[in-house]
Scaffold this motif. Structure first.
Motif, PDB file in Angstrom:
ATOM      1  N   THR A  34     110.209 -32.382  -8.428  1.00  0.00           N
ATOM      2  CA  THR A  34     111.052 -31.976  -9.995  1.00  0.00           C
ATOM      3  C   THR A  34     111.370 -33.368 -10.520  1.00  0.00           C
ATOM      4  O   THR A  34     111.915 -34.095  -9.952  1.00  0.00           O
ATOM      5  CB  THR A  34     112.294 -31.215  -9.460  1.00  0.00           C
ATOM      6  OG1 THR A  34     111.828 -30.073  -8.889  1.00  0.00           O
ATOM      7  CG2 THR A  34     113.011 -30.921 -10.991  1.00  0.00           C
ATOM      8  N   TRP A  35     110.820 -33.421 -11.687  1.00  0.00           N
ATOM      9  CA  TRP A  35     111.038 -34.840 -12.652  1.00  0.00           C
ATOM     10  C   TRP A  35     111.916 -34.434 -13.757  1.00  0.00           C
ATOM     11  O   TRP A  35     111.503 -33.529 -14.562  1.00  0.00           O
ATOM     12  CB  TRP A  35     109.832 -35.328 -12.996  1.00  0.00           C
ATOM     13  CG  TRP A  35     108.869 -35.525 -11.797  1.00  0.00           C
ATOM     14  CD1 TRP A  35     107.982 -34.970 -11.191  1.00  0.00           C
ATOM     15  CD2 TRP A  35     108.810 -36.912 -11.167  1.00  0.00           C
ATOM     16  NE1 TRP A  35     107.488 -35.546 -10.103  1.00  0.00           N
ATOM     17  CE2 TRP A  35     107.948 -36.803 -10.067  1.00  0.00           C
ATOM     18  CE3 TRP A  35     109.468 -38.090 -11.404  1.00  0.00           C
ATOM     19  CZ2 TRP A  35     107.433 -37.931  -9.181  1.00  0.00           C
ATOM     20  CZ3 TRP A  35     109.062 -39.090 -10.599  1.00  0.00           C
ATOM     21  CH2 TRP A  35     108.128 -39.117  -9.393  1.00  0.00           C
ATOM     22  N   GLU A  36     113.006 -35.141 -13.967  1.00  0.00           N
ATOM     23  CA  GLU A  36     113.672 -35.035 -15.376  1.00  0.00           C
ATOM     24  C   GLU A  36     113.398 -36.062 -16.322  1.00  0.00           C
ATOM     25  O   GLU A  36     113.350 -37.322 -15.939  1.00  0.00           O
ATOM     26  CB  GLU A  36     115.265 -35.139 -14.636  1.00  0.00           C
ATOM     27  CG  GLU A  36     115.853 -33.843 -14.450  1.00  0.00           C
ATOM     28  CD  GLU A  36     115.920 -32.450 -15.087  1.00  0.00           C
ATOM     29  OE1 GLU A  36     116.219 -32.840 -16.571  1.00  0.00           O
ATOM     30  OE2 GLU A  36     115.714 -31.726 -14.889  1.00  0.00           O
ATOM     31  N   ASP A  38     114.035 -39.242 -18.759  1.00  0.00           N
ATOM     32  CA  ASP A  38     114.984 -40.096 -19.062  1.00  0.00           C
ATOM     33  C   ASP A  38     114.820 -40.534 -20.501  1.00  0.00           C
ATOM     34  O   ASP A  38     114.023 -41.281 -20.663  1.00  0.00           O
ATOM     35  CB  ASP A  38     114.887 -41.190 -17.908  1.00  0.00           C
ATOM     36  CG  ASP A  38     116.257 -42.229 -17.939  1.00  0.00           C
ATOM     37  OD1 ASP A  38     116.776 -42.342 -19.131  1.00  0.00           O
ATOM     38  OD2 ASP A  38     116.258 -42.992 -16.914  1.00  0.00           O
ATOM     39  N   SER A  52     115.385 -32.558 -24.113  1.00  0.00           N
ATOM     40  CA  SER A  52     115.289 -32.588 -22.683  1.00  0.00           C
ATOM     41  C   SER A  52     113.795 -32.318 -22.128  1.00  0.00           C
ATOM     42  O   SER A  52     113.057 -31.704 -23.019  1.00  0.00           O
ATOM     43  CB  SER A  52     116.465 -31.606 -22.214  1.00  0.00           C
ATOM     44  OG  SER A  52     116.046 -30.170 -22.521  1.00  0.00           O
ATOM     45  N   THR A  54     112.062 -31.229 -18.248  1.00  0.00           N
ATOM     46  CA  THR A  54     111.649 -30.934 -16.749  1.00  0.00           C
ATOM     47  C   THR A  54     110.417 -30.583 -16.488  1.00  0.00           C
ATOM     48  O   THR A  54     109.900 -29.751 -17.148  1.00  0.00           O
ATOM     49  CB  THR A  54     112.759 -29.851 -16.231  1.00  0.00           C
ATOM     50  OG1 THR A  54     114.237 -30.282 -16.398  1.00  0.00           O
ATOM     51  CG2 THR A  54     112.778 -30.131 -14.868  1.00  0.00           C
ATOM     52  N   LYS A 142     110.320 -42.899  -7.032  1.00  0.00           N
ATOM     53  CA  LYS A 142     111.431 -42.386  -7.760  1.00  0.00           C
ATOM     54  C   LYS A 142     111.335 -42.282  -9.252  1.00  0.00           C
ATOM     55  O   LYS A 142     112.103 -41.755  -9.980  1.00  0.00           O
ATOM     56  CB  LYS A 142     112.615 -43.160  -7.545  1.00  0.00           C
ATOM     57  CG  LYS A 142     113.575 -43.216  -6.151  1.00  0.00           C
ATOM     58  CD  LYS A 142     114.281 -44.044  -5.750  1.00  0.00           C
ATOM     59  CE  LYS A 142     114.762 -44.119  -4.256  1.00  0.00           C
ATOM     60  NZ  LYS A 142     115.797 -44.753  -4.070  1.00  0.00           N
ATOM     61  N   THR A 143     110.339 -42.910  -9.758  1.00  0.00           N
ATOM     62  CA  THR A 143     110.305 -43.015 -11.267  1.00  0.00           C
ATOM     63  C   THR A 143     108.792 -42.748 -11.675  1.00  0.00           C
ATOM     64  O   THR A 143     107.961 -43.351 -11.100  1.00  0.00           O
ATOM     65  CB  THR A 143     110.491 -44.256 -11.805  1.00  0.00           C
ATOM     66  OG1 THR A 143     111.711 -44.888 -11.470  1.00  0.00           O
ATOM     67  CG2 THR A 143     110.476 -44.315 -13.347  1.00  0.00           C
ATOM     68  N   TYR A 164     110.291 -40.576 -16.417  1.00  0.00           N
ATOM     69  CA  TYR A 164     111.007 -39.227 -15.694  1.00  0.00           C
ATOM     70  C   TYR A 164     111.600 -39.916 -14.493  1.00  0.00           C
ATOM     71  O   TYR A 164     111.010 -41.044 -13.872  1.00  0.00           O
ATOM     72  CB  TYR A 164     110.184 -38.115 -15.189  1.00  0.00           C
ATOM     73  CG  TYR A 164     109.298 -37.696 -16.415  1.00  0.00           C
ATOM     74  CD1 TYR A 164     109.844 -36.520 -16.890  1.00  0.00           C
ATOM     75  CD2 TYR A 164     108.175 -38.288 -17.049  1.00  0.00           C
ATOM     76  CE1 TYR A 164     109.248 -35.799 -18.090  1.00  0.00           C
ATOM     77  CE2 TYR A 164     107.639 -37.446 -18.226  1.00  0.00           C
ATOM     78  CZ  TYR A 164     108.081 -36.187 -18.836  1.00  0.00           C
ATOM     79  OH  TYR A 164     107.670 -35.339 -19.775  1.00  0.00           O
ATOM     80  N   GLU A 165     112.506 -39.340 -13.955  1.00  0.00           N
ATOM     81  CA  GLU A 165     113.395 -39.739 -12.736  1.00  0.00           C
ATOM     82  C   GLU A 165     113.139 -38.574 -11.651  1.00  0.00           C
ATOM     83  O   GLU A 165     113.337 -37.239 -12.090  1.00  0.00           O
ATOM     84  CB  GLU A 165     114.772 -39.989 -12.857  1.00  0.00           C
ATOM     85  CG  GLU A 165     114.957 -41.237 -13.913  1.00  0.00           C
ATOM     86  CD  GLU A 165     114.277 -42.566 -13.256  1.00  0.00           C
ATOM     87  OE1 GLU A 165     114.443 -42.919 -12.090  1.00  0.00           O
ATOM     88  OE2 GLU A 165     114.047 -43.575 -14.126  1.00  0.00           O
ATOM     89  N   LYS A 166     112.590 -38.852 -10.465  1.00  0.00           N
ATOM     90  CA  LYS A 166     112.658 -37.751  -9.509  1.00  0.00           C
ATOM     91  C   LYS A 166     113.717 -37.251  -9.137  1.00  0.00           C
ATOM     92  O   LYS A 166     114.935 -38.047  -8.837  1.00  0.00           O
ATOM     93  CB  LYS A 166     111.762 -38.296  -8.322  1.00  0.00           C
ATOM     94  CG  LYS A 166     111.214 -36.977  -7.345  1.00  0.00           C
ATOM     95  CD  LYS A 166     110.294 -37.758  -6.383  1.00  0.00           C
ATOM     96  CE  LYS A 166     109.208 -36.649  -5.899  1.00  0.00           C
ATOM     97  NZ  LYS A 166     108.233 -37.159  -5.135  1.00  0.00           N
ATOM     98  N   GLN A 167     113.890 -35.994  -9.136  1.00  0.00           N
ATOM     99  CA  GLN A 167     115.418 -35.158  -8.556  1.00  0.00           C
ATOM    100  C   GLN A 167     115.480 -34.982  -7.118  1.00  0.00           C
ATOM    101  O   GLN A 167     114.375 -34.976  -6.520  1.00  0.00           O
ATOM    102  CB  GLN A 167     115.599 -34.048  -9.434  1.00  0.00           C
ATOM    103  CG  GLN A 167     115.511 -34.071 -10.827  1.00  0.00           C
ATOM    104  CD  GLN A 167     116.724 -35.221 -11.260  1.00  0.00           C
ATOM    105  OE1 GLN A 167     117.693 -35.130 -11.125  1.00  0.00           O
ATOM    106  NE2 GLN A 167     116.374 -36.341 -11.775  1.00  0.00           N
TER     107      GLN A 167
END
Length: 167
Positions: A34-36, A38, A52, A54, A142-143, A164-167
């Motif tokens: 899951t990537w959010e 940034d 936003s 995701t 992580k990115t 994106y940052e990994k959740q």
């Protein structure tokens, strides 16, 4: 060959197999998760940036499956689900905007794997190339950075860097 030399050779062989296994197993699936979005690290030209985003990525045989949700700058909900293989062939995409098909969204996507951390996609709308995206996952996993170049459905030049940052 002496006992010591055989032991050293055997140790190198085992380490090589372990390193290869790790590279194949771990590296092959660097994209899943899951990537959010940034927004602070992202840049959208011509803009505006979304509010936003995701992305849930899953490995499938020879490719990736995507579930993408977000909110546009105008407050409209976006949703898209699609999958592709890293074989250069076109696969269908059906992006949604507030529950309706997005007429400006790409309808086909193709992908090529560059290495364990990188792939490129080409998005098309009615047969015409819209954008090429280079996707790179950092070595620590992580990115994820998407560098998007091309045109949008209105013909404007697009030059986005989406992080994106990994959740």
């Amino acid at each position: 060959m002496s006992k010591r030399t055989r032991s050293v050779v055997f140790s190198f062989a085992v380490l090589s197999v372990v390193a290869l296994w790790f590279n194949v197993v771990a590296g092959a699936d660097m994209f899943s998760g899951t990537w959010e979005l940034d927004l602070a690290k992202s840049r959208y030209i011509p803009g505006p940036a979304p509010v936003s985003g995701t992305t849930i990525l899953s490995s499938v045989d020879g490719g990736l499956k995507f579930v993408v949700n977000g909110v546009t700058a105008a407050g409209k909900r976006t949703h898209s689900e699609y999958a592709f293989k890293f074989d250069g062939n076109d696969y269908p995409q059906k992006p949604m905007l507030d529950g309706m098909p997005d007429p400006d969204g790409a309808d086909m996507i193709s992908a090529k794997r560059v290495d364990d951390y990188t792939y490129e996609t080409t998005a098309r709308l009615k047969g015409n190339v819209l954008a090429v995206t280079k996707v790179v996952v950092s070595r620590d996993g992580k990115t994820r950075t998407n560098t998007v170049t091309g045109k949008n459905a209105q013909g404007q030049t697009v030059s986005n860097t989406v992080v994106y940052e990994k959740q």
